[in-house]
Design a protein around this motif. Sequence first.
Motif, PDB file in Angstrom:
ATOM      1  N   THR A 185       0.844  -1.182   0.000  1.00  0.00           N
ATOM      2  CA  THR A 185       0.000   0.000   0.000  1.00  0.00           C
ATOM      3  C   THR A 185       0.880   1.233   0.000  1.00  0.00           C
ATOM      4  O   THR A 185       1.833   1.324   0.764  1.00  0.00           O
ATOM      5  CB  THR A 185      -0.905   0.004   1.248  1.00  0.00           C
ATOM      6  OG1 THR A 185      -1.683  -1.189   1.247  1.00  0.00           O
ATOM      7  CG2 THR A 185      -1.824   1.208   1.259  1.00  0.00           C
ATOM      8  N   ASP A 198       0.989   5.782  -0.587  1.00  0.00           N
ATOM      9  CA  ASP A 198       0.276   6.952  -0.106  1.00  0.00           C
ATOM     10  C   ASP A 198      -0.163   7.865  -1.248  1.00  0.00           C
ATOM     11  O   ASP A 198      -0.386   9.046  -1.065  1.00  0.00           O
ATOM     12  CB  ASP A 198       1.111   7.724   0.910  1.00  0.00           C
ATOM     13  CG  ASP A 198       2.424   8.217   0.335  1.00  0.00           C
ATOM     14  OD1 ASP A 198       2.721   7.937  -0.851  1.00  0.00           O
ATOM     15  OD2 ASP A 198       3.155   8.900   1.061  1.00  0.00           O
ATOM     16  N   ASP A 213      -2.563   9.655  -3.525  1.00  0.00           N
ATOM     17  CA  ASP A 213      -3.975  10.038  -3.425  1.00  0.00           C
ATOM     18  C   ASP A 213      -4.223  11.307  -4.230  1.00  0.00           C
ATOM     19  O   ASP A 213      -4.094  12.411  -3.716  1.00  0.00           O
ATOM     20  CB  ASP A 213      -4.379  10.251  -1.966  1.00  0.00           C
ATOM     21  CG  ASP A 213      -5.879  10.463  -1.803  1.00  0.00           C
ATOM     22  OD1 ASP A 213      -6.604  10.464  -2.821  1.00  0.00           O
ATOM     23  OD2 ASP A 213      -6.314  10.631  -0.664  1.00  0.00           O
ATOM     24  N   ASN A 214      -4.561  11.142  -5.487  1.00  0.00           N
ATOM     25  CA  ASN A 214      -4.841  12.304  -6.319  1.00  0.00           C
ATOM     26  C   ASN A 214      -6.295  12.747  -6.187  1.00  0.00           C
ATOM     27  O   ASN A 214      -6.669  13.811  -6.640  1.00  0.00           O
ATOM     28  CB  ASN A 214      -4.502  12.048  -7.780  1.00  0.00           C
ATOM     29  CG  ASN A 214      -5.287  10.900  -8.370  1.00  0.00           C
ATOM     30  OD1 ASN A 214      -5.780  10.041  -7.651  1.00  0.00           O
ATOM     31  ND2 ASN A 214      -5.387  10.869  -9.681  1.00  0.00           N
ATOM     32  N   VAL A 215      -7.124  11.952  -5.543  1.00  0.00           N
ATOM     33  CA  VAL A 215      -8.537  12.280  -5.382  1.00  0.00           C
ATOM     34  C   VAL A 215      -8.745  13.319  -4.281  1.00  0.00           C
ATOM     35  O   VAL A 215      -9.539  14.249  -4.432  1.00  0.00           O
ATOM     36  CB  VAL A 215      -9.365  11.005  -5.116  1.00  0.00           C
ATOM     37  CG1 VAL A 215     -10.802  11.345  -4.812  1.00  0.00           C
ATOM     38  CG2 VAL A 215      -9.275  10.061  -6.314  1.00  0.00           C
ATOM     39  N   ALA A 216      -8.026  13.186  -3.185  1.00  0.00           N
ATOM     40  CA  ALA A 216      -8.196  14.119  -2.063  1.00  0.00           C
ATOM     41  C   ALA A 216      -7.872  15.548  -2.463  1.00  0.00           C
ATOM     42  O   ALA A 216      -8.467  16.493  -1.941  1.00  0.00           O
ATOM     43  CB  ALA A 216      -7.313  13.693  -0.895  1.00  0.00           C
ATOM     44  N   LYS A 217      -6.952  15.727  -3.404  1.00  0.00           N
ATOM     45  CA  LYS A 217      -6.539  17.064  -3.826  1.00  0.00           C
ATOM     46  C   LYS A 217      -7.450  17.637  -4.917  1.00  0.00           C
ATOM     47  O   LYS A 217      -7.304  18.788  -5.302  1.00  0.00           O
ATOM     48  CB  LYS A 217      -5.112  17.010  -4.362  1.00  0.00           C
ATOM     49  CG  LYS A 217      -4.092  16.598  -3.322  1.00  0.00           C
ATOM     50  CD  LYS A 217      -2.726  16.459  -3.930  1.00  0.00           C
ATOM     51  CE  LYS A 217      -1.734  15.927  -2.916  1.00  0.00           C
ATOM     52  NZ  LYS A 217      -0.433  15.673  -3.512  1.00  0.00           N
TER      53      LYS A 217
END
Length: 112
Positions: free
Chosen positions: A31, A33, A35-39
């Motif tokens: 896994t 880290d 995360d292009n969705v949170a931004k």
Amino acid sequence: MKRIYTHSDVLHCEVIDSVAEEFINMRSIKTGDFDNVAKCKYEVPDYWTIGEVYERLIEDVQPNENVDSIIETLFKVYNSWVSDSIGRFNTDFYYQNRDYIKECFLTNKQIA
């Protein structure tokens, strides 16, 4: 990757999350880290929409129908700057015309 591609005619009927989990476990992928969705400030496209962008680009730039060639092209596309640009959902790159994305990939630069 070759196994996924070779069996895609069957795997496409399966739930994508379970297929992904199976291959992640099989290859012991750790896994991360990422995360292009949170931004993202806008509506995030679903994985079918983004998958279509990648599918068209791979079809457009791959030299022949040989499975090994397709897999090699897939890796080139996913490891290119174009893939990073497609994944930046705060830009308009991922929904540009397929010919534009292809030319950007082939010339290795974003065309103004």
